[in-house]
Enzyme design. Structure first.
Site, PDB file in Angstrom:
ATOM      1  N   CYS A 120      36.432  36.459  45.155  1.00 14.17           N
ATOM      2  CA  CYS A 120      36.675  36.619  46.594  1.00 14.17           C
ATOM      3  C   CYS A 120      38.004  37.339  46.852  1.00 14.17           C
ATOM      4  O   CYS A 120      38.146  38.480  46.477  1.00 14.17           O
ATOM      5  CB  CYS A 120      36.575  35.268  47.327  1.00 14.17           C
ATOM      6  SG  CYS A 120      36.426  35.477  49.120  1.00 14.17           S
ATOM      7  N   HIS A 129      31.260  33.801  45.985  1.00 19.59           N
ATOM      8  CA  HIS A 129      31.786  32.626  45.271  1.00 19.59           C
ATOM      9  C   HIS A 129      30.723  32.094  44.307  1.00 19.59           C
ATOM     10  O   HIS A 129      29.856  31.327  44.726  1.00 19.59           O
ATOM     11  CB  HIS A 129      32.148  31.527  46.269  1.00 19.59           C
ATOM     12  CG  HIS A 129      33.394  31.809  47.044  1.00 19.59           C
ATOM     13  ND1 HIS A 129      34.648  31.442  46.602  1.00 19.59           N
ATOM     14  CD2 HIS A 129      33.588  32.444  48.225  1.00 19.59           C
ATOM     15  CE1 HIS A 129      35.561  31.840  47.478  1.00 19.59           C
ATOM     16  NE2 HIS A 129      34.946  32.441  48.482  1.00 19.59           N
ATOM     17  N   GLU A 180      31.042  29.826  42.152  1.00 25.28           N
ATOM     18  CA  GLU A 180      31.199  28.369  42.038  1.00 25.28           C
ATOM     19  C   GLU A 180      30.587  27.627  43.226  1.00 25.28           C
ATOM     20  O   GLU A 180      30.507  26.402  43.231  1.00 25.28           O
ATOM     21  CB  GLU A 180      32.688  28.013  41.861  1.00 25.28           C
ATOM     22  CG  GLU A 180      33.541  28.021  43.132  1.00 25.28           C
ATOM     23  CD  GLU A 180      33.956  29.400  43.620  1.00 25.28           C
ATOM     24  OE1 GLU A 180      33.406  30.408  43.132  1.00 25.28           O
ATOM     25  OE2 GLU A 180      34.816  29.474  44.521  1.00 25.28           O
TER      26      GLU A 180
END
Lengths: 200, 257
Positions: A79, A181, A183
């Site tokens: 990001c 993202h 994650e």
């Protein structure tokens, strides 16, 4: 060992646990030596370009990133952690462009879309030749951002579109970056993390 | 390549437990928010929202633990709302593993809290929760507090415009008239707010039938939040997404089981 650079940037717990699913030992650190020598370094990032750059500089992260790239050590920006790898970011037009780490040429600019941030799951358009997208080609990943790079850099690019096409991911030798993202992108994200971790 | 419309499940949490009715047959412990978060994640939900309705700070500490345990196991965005009064509260929640936080009353009482949070953590963490109802105000909608029981004395559209200017990243628009009725989202309200909001808009309150979800998207919502229809198994997450997909809406279907 995978190090996640902690420079005051939001939710690192999810990142720590997501990268731990790869089987690697994961450490969240501000330690320069650990960050420099880790098998893989993750540069996360949420918030504003200028704030992230100043946080990154305060822990020497800009130099660590440049040094790792020069040494060919795998580094992953996520990001804003991707955006700050560029020369500059035009975050607030009135305050001018903010200087980035400058590994990639070009500028990060505000997306041309009526509703910002670009928030949610969007398809990432991939082409053959990627390491990180193996098995998750043309999948959806979770994005939260208003700014992005719109010109290609590096050896491999994946693209997405919101108002205009923008760089969703770059693979450039030891340096990898995703605007989304991983994650926070469910199983697709964990697969991408696993692909990167296996390549270390 | 189109941004998918999101389907969000909301869980009311107090003292570490999910409250409001929950009727999950496939859970050993239907009151554990972490277990419910895992189920919804497996069903393909796009985001989760925990609403902390704890009365005391001691109970709020338990919520931090719930957030931490969820963030360790569920890798999709997690928003936490309820009782947030300061940037320090936000920091604690982000550190525990929340990705976004939502504020409501505290922003009404002290709008500068919005700038304080945005300056430190960025717009993307801040969801403005607007509990609105139809009323005799310039726009026809007013903001309420205390779960819709009290008027905040604010016109809803004026408040949304002001909050957007202060830098919020998203709006959670909850219709207090429609909330809990399962008679459909307040379509007129969604349309009105869409006209003045330049940030993503989450529709909340009133979801009943599958076509209700589609109607909210037609009205301009970017995301659809529901609680009881999911908790009681009236619709599974997958039912909503498959329906929307069949109707031609862009949704993330790859995670559906």
């Amino acid at each position: 060992m995978i190090a996640i650079l902690d420079y005051g940037s939001g939710n690192l717990r999810s990142a720590e646990r997501a990268f731990a699913t790869s089987g690697h030992e994961v450490i969240v650190t501000v330690d320069r030596k650990i960050a420099l020598e880790a098998t893989g370094l993750v540069i996360p990032g949420v918030g504003a370009f200028a704030a992230c750059m100043s946080g990154l500089k305060s822990v020497g992260g800009d130099e660590i990133a440049r040094e790792r790239v020069a040494l060919g050590r795998p580094t992953l920006g996520i990001c804003i952690g991707m955006q700050i790898l560029f020369e500059s970011g035009l975050e607030h037009a009135e305050s001018g462009a903010h200087q980035g780490v400058g590994i990639w040429r070009g500028m990060v600019k505000k997306l041309d879309a009526p509703i910002l941030p670009h928030m949610g799951w969007n398809t990432v358009s991939t082409t053959p030749g990627s390491t990180i997208f193996a098995g998750v080609e043309n999948e959806s990943f979770y994005f939260v951002h208003s700014y992005a790079a719109t010109a290609p850099v590096g050896q491999y690019q994946a693209w997405s579109e919101y108002g205009e096409p923008f760089l969703a991911a770059v693979e450039d030798g030891a340096l990898t970056a995703t605007q989304f993202h991983p994650e926070k992108s469910g199983n697709a994200g964990l697969k991408l993390i696993s692909n990167w971790s296996k390549s270390l | 390549m189109t941004l998918a419309s999101r389907v969000i499940a909301c869980l009311d949490v107090t003292d570490g437990r999910v409250v409001k009715g929950v009727n999950f047959t496939d859970l050993v412990d239907a009151g554990d928010p972490v277990e419910m978060a895992k189920v919804y994640n497996l069903e393909g939900v796009d985001e989760l929202t925990f609403l902390d309705i704890s009365a005391s700070n001691m109970n709020r500490a338990t919520t931090l633990d719930v957030v931490a345990r969820t963030a360790e196991q569920v890798f999709i965005p997690l928003t936490v709302g309820g009782g947030i009064r300061s940037a320090a509260d936000v920091n604690n929640l982000l550190r525990a593993g929340a990705d976004k936080i939502s504020i409501n009353t505290a922003a009404i009482v002290r709008p500068e809290l919005i700038s304080e949070i945005v300056d430190r953590f960025g717009s993307q963490v801040l969801v403005l929760s607007v509990d609105a109802r139809r009323a005799n105000t310039p726009s026809g909608f007013e903001v309420t507090t205390h779960g819709g029981r009290e008027s905040a004395g604010l016109d809803a559209l004026a408040w949304v415009e002001k909050a957007c200017a202060l830098g919020i990243g998203e709006i959670l628009l909850n219709s207090m008239d429609a909330d809990g009725t399962r008679a459909g989202y307040d379509i007129g309200m969604i349309k009105a707010v869409r006209q003045v909001a330049n940030v993503p808009l989450i529709a909340s309150g009133g979801a009943g039938t599958l076509s209700d979800f589609a109607a909210a998207l037609d009205a301009g919502a970017d995301a659809l939040l529901a609680a009881s229809v999911f908790h009681f198994g009236i619709h599974r997450i997958g039912d909503v997404k498959r329906y929307l997909s069949q109707q031609g809406y862009s949704v993330r279907t790859s995670a559906l089981t």
